[in-house]
Design a protein around this motif. Structure first.
Motif, mmCIF file in Angstrom:
data_model
loop_
_atom_site.group_PDB
_atom_site.id
_atom_site.type_symbol
_atom_site.label_atom_id
_atom_site.label_comp_id
_atom_site.label_asym_id
_atom_site.label_seq_id
_atom_site.Cartn_x
_atom_site.Cartn_y
_atom_site.Cartn_z
ATOM 1 N N VAL A 142 0.857 -1.181 0.000
ATOM 2 C CA VAL A 142 0.000 0.000 0.000
ATOM 3 C C VAL A 142 0.897 1.237 0.000
ATOM 4 O O VAL A 142 1.829 1.322 0.796
ATOM 5 N N PRO A 143 0.660 2.206 -0.881
ATOM 6 C CA PRO A 143 1.568 3.346 -0.983
ATOM 7 C C PRO A 143 1.461 4.318 0.197
ATOM 8 O O PRO A 143 0.428 4.427 0.858
ATOM 9 N N LYS A 144 2.552 5.020 0.433
ATOM 10 C CA LYS A 144 2.590 6.223 1.259
ATOM 11 C C LYS A 144 2.934 7.378 0.317
ATOM 12 O O LYS A 144 3.672 7.208 -0.652
ATOM 13 N N THR A 145 2.423 8.569 0.617
ATOM 14 C CA THR A 145 2.632 9.705 -0.278
ATOM 15 C C THR A 145 3.223 10.898 0.452
ATOM 16 O O THR A 145 3.152 11.015 1.676
ATOM 17 N N ALA A 146 3.808 11.773 -0.346
ATOM 18 C CA ALA A 146 4.227 13.095 0.103
ATOM 19 C C ALA A 146 3.631 14.108 -0.861
ATOM 20 O O ALA A 146 3.463 13.821 -2.055
ATOM 21 N N LEU A 147 3.288 15.281 -0.351
ATOM 22 C CA LEU A 147 2.685 16.336 -1.162
ATOM 23 C C LEU A 147 3.592 17.558 -1.120
ATOM 24 O O LEU A 147 3.900 18.086 -0.048
ATOM 25 N N VAL A 148 4.027 17.993 -2.290
ATOM 26 C CA VAL A 148 4.895 19.160 -2.433
ATOM 27 C C VAL A 148 4.043 20.326 -2.924
ATOM 28 O O VAL A 148 3.380 20.219 -3.960
ATOM 29 N N SER A 149 4.037 21.434 -2.188
ATOM 30 C CA SER A 149 3.226 22.611 -2.559
ATOM 31 C C SER A 149 4.059 23.877 -2.419
ATOM 32 O O SER A 149 4.934 23.966 -1.546
ATOM 33 N N TYR A 150 3.762 24.853 -3.275
ATOM 34 C CA TYR A 150 4.437 26.151 -3.228
ATOM 35 C C TYR A 150 3.387 27.243 -3.049
ATOM 36 O O TYR A 150 2.326 27.207 -3.703
ATOM 37 N N TYR A 151 3.696 28.215 -2.187
ATOM 38 C CA TYR A 151 2.756 29.296 -1.905
ATOM 39 C C TYR A 151 3.463 30.645 -1.978
ATOM 40 O O TYR A 151 4.633 30.771 -1.582
ATOM 41 N N ALA A 152 2.729 31.642 -2.459
ATOM 42 C CA ALA A 152 3.243 33.011 -2.448
ATOM 43 C C ALA A 152 3.217 33.555 -1.024
ATOM 44 O O ALA A 152 2.415 33.115 -0.187
ATOM 45 N N LEU A 153 4.099 34.503 -0.753
ATOM 46 C CA LEU A 153 4.146 35.204 0.533
ATOM 47 C C LEU A 153 3.936 36.690 0.280
ATOM 48 O O LEU A 153 4.708 37.312 -0.461
ATOM 49 N N ASP A 154 2.897 37.246 0.871
ATOM 50 C CA ASP A 154 2.631 38.677 0.706
ATOM 51 C C ASP A 154 3.789 39.493 1.252
ATOM 52 O O ASP A 154 4.335 39.200 2.318
ATOM 53 N N GLY A 155 4.174 40.532 0.509
ATOM 54 C CA GLY A 155 5.252 41.394 0.950
ATOM 55 C C GLY A 155 6.628 40.829 0.705
ATOM 56 O O GLY A 155 7.618 41.358 1.226
ATOM 57 N N SER A 156 6.712 39.735 -0.063
ATOM 58 C CA SER A 156 8.005 39.128 -0.344
ATOM 59 C C SER A 156 8.010 38.604 -1.773
ATOM 60 O O SER A 156 6.973 38.168 -2.294
ATOM 61 N N ASP A 157 9.180 38.644 -2.398
ATOM 62 C CA ASP A 157 9.296 38.064 -3.736
ATOM 63 C C ASP A 157 9.686 36.592 -3.675
ATOM 64 O O ASP A 157 9.880 35.945 -4.701
ATOM 65 N N GLN A 158 9.785 36.050 -2.454
ATOM 66 C CA GLN A 158 10.092 34.641 -2.286
ATOM 67 C C GLN A 158 8.806 33.827 -2.167
ATOM 68 O O GLN A 158 7.757 34.345 -1.784
ATOM 69 N N SER A 159 8.914 32.548 -2.481
ATOM 70 C CA SER A 159 7.791 31.628 -2.308
ATOM 71 C C SER A 159 8.138 30.618 -1.222
ATOM 72 O O SER A 159 9.312 30.355 -0.936
ATOM 73 N N LEU A 160 7.111 30.071 -0.616
ATOM 74 C CA LEU A 160 7.250 29.093 0.455
ATOM 75 C C LEU A 160 7.037 27.693 -0.099
ATOM 76 O O LEU A 160 6.014 27.420 -0.725
ATOM 77 N N LEU A 161 8.009 26.808 0.132
ATOM 78 C CA LEU A 161 7.864 25.400 -0.208
ATOM 79 C C LEU A 161 7.369 24.649 1.025
ATOM 80 O O LEU A 161 7.953 24.761 2.104
ATOM 81 N N VAL A 162 6.298 23.874 0.860
ATOM 82 C CA VAL A 162 5.736 23.080 1.952
ATOM 83 C C VAL A 162 5.683 21.622 1.504
ATOM 84 O O VAL A 162 5.071 21.298 0.489
ATOM 85 N N VAL A 163 6.339 20.752 2.274
ATOM 86 C CA VAL A 163 6.297 19.311 2.007
ATOM 87 C C VAL A 163 5.543 18.639 3.153
ATOM 88 O O VAL A 163 5.937 18.734 4.310
ATOM 89 N N ASN A 164 4.462 17.975 2.806
ATOM 90 C CA ASN A 164 3.623 17.241 3.753
ATOM 91 C C ASN A 164 3.857 15.754 3.487
ATOM 92 O O ASN A 164 3.536 15.257 2.406
#
Length: 274
Positions: A142-164
């Motif tokens: 049975v598989p296990k998964t990971a979820l990779v998501s990127y989000y903008a940050l207000d007031g910054s030109d950087q993005s946030l990487l979130v790995v669940n």
């Protein structure tokens, strides 16, 4: 012999109740691209507040406990990012996410009695990009998964990487977990910006915990220290939050009884030094 009997029972249950999608599958509440990088993406109309946002991670045990809906609704009310493992995408959960004004993505691991199950990330804003990773449990298949998501940050030109992530579990040793962490490491290495890696890593042995610490060291990730005691299995902590390029403001454990894991919450702000 008792352990062998339990394993055989689990194999019978998996064979009769579980269906595994042929391809890696990402389910989403809205439009979004399937990508493990930000290449070709455009800035979002809105982002998370760089001056302070709250992340909660929780293995909800497929909604197996009493009061899980009420408990999750409370957690969602104070969370800008909600990371769930063993999320069963049934109508109760969909309605709760909609009522909480959270967009969501689910890295589909398998289907249980007709309902998709996997790791789910909900957020106050839409992701810039998202993708699913998957590894198969060697014994139960049975598989296990990971979820990779990127989000903008207000007031910054950087993005946030979130790995669940939900770590591979039903196998002795740490080889398969190391493989799973290596795939996460690759994504983290490629991101030039703040990072959160969190979830249920199934670090129930010293060898497994050592693999997670190797990932943290190589990727420049720091562990969050919590007020209160995270839940433990076999005497060891399974759930963790690691970060880079952020400053934790407040981190706490909520001792709920509706799962065999306690949720962990952290309020972060962007590190002004980066």
């Amino acid at each position: 012999m008792a352990r062998l009997g339990i394993i055989l029972i689990l194999l019978l249950v998996v064979t009769s109740c579980v269906r595994i999608p042929q391809d890696i599958n990402l389910l989403q509440s809205g439009p979004g691209g399937y990508s493990c990088s930000l290449a070709g993406t455009h800035a979002a109309a809105s982002g998370l507040t760089a001056e302070g946002f709250t992340v909660t991670t929780w293995n909800i045990c497929k909604g197996c406990g009493r009061r899980w809906v009420e408990d999750l609704r409370l957690l969602a009310s104070h969370s800008d990012l909600l990371l769930l493992q063993e999320a069963r995408m049934e109508s109760h959960l969909k309605q709760l996410l909609q009522d909480s004004d959270l967009s969501w993505s689910l890295a589909h691991a398998f289907t249980l009695e007709g309902t998709p199950v996997g790791v789910l990330t909900g957020a106050r804003v839409m992701p810039l990009a998202a993708c699913a990773q998957r590894i198969t449990e060697p014994l139960l298949r049975v598989p296990k998964t990971a979820l990779v998501s990127y989000y903008a940050l207000d007031g910054s030109d950087q993005s946030l990487l979130v790995v669940n992530m939900h770590g591979v579990n039903f196998v002795p040793g740490s080889t398969e977990l190391a493989r799973q962490l290596h795939a996460v490491q690759k994504v983290v290495f490629e991101h030039d910006g703040p990072v959160i890696v969190a979830g249920d890593f199934n670090t129930w042995s010293a060898r497994r915990m050592a693999e997670l610490q190797k990932l943290a060291q190589r990727a420049g990730l720091q562990p969050v220290t919590f007020e209160g005691s995270p839940s433990r299995h076999f005497g060891r902590q399974l759930d963790h939050v690691y970060y880079r390029g952020l400053v934790p403001q407040h981190a706490w454990v909520t001792a709920l009884q509706s799962s065999d894991h306690y949720p962990l919450s952290v309020t972060f702000k962007l590190d002004s030094k980066i």
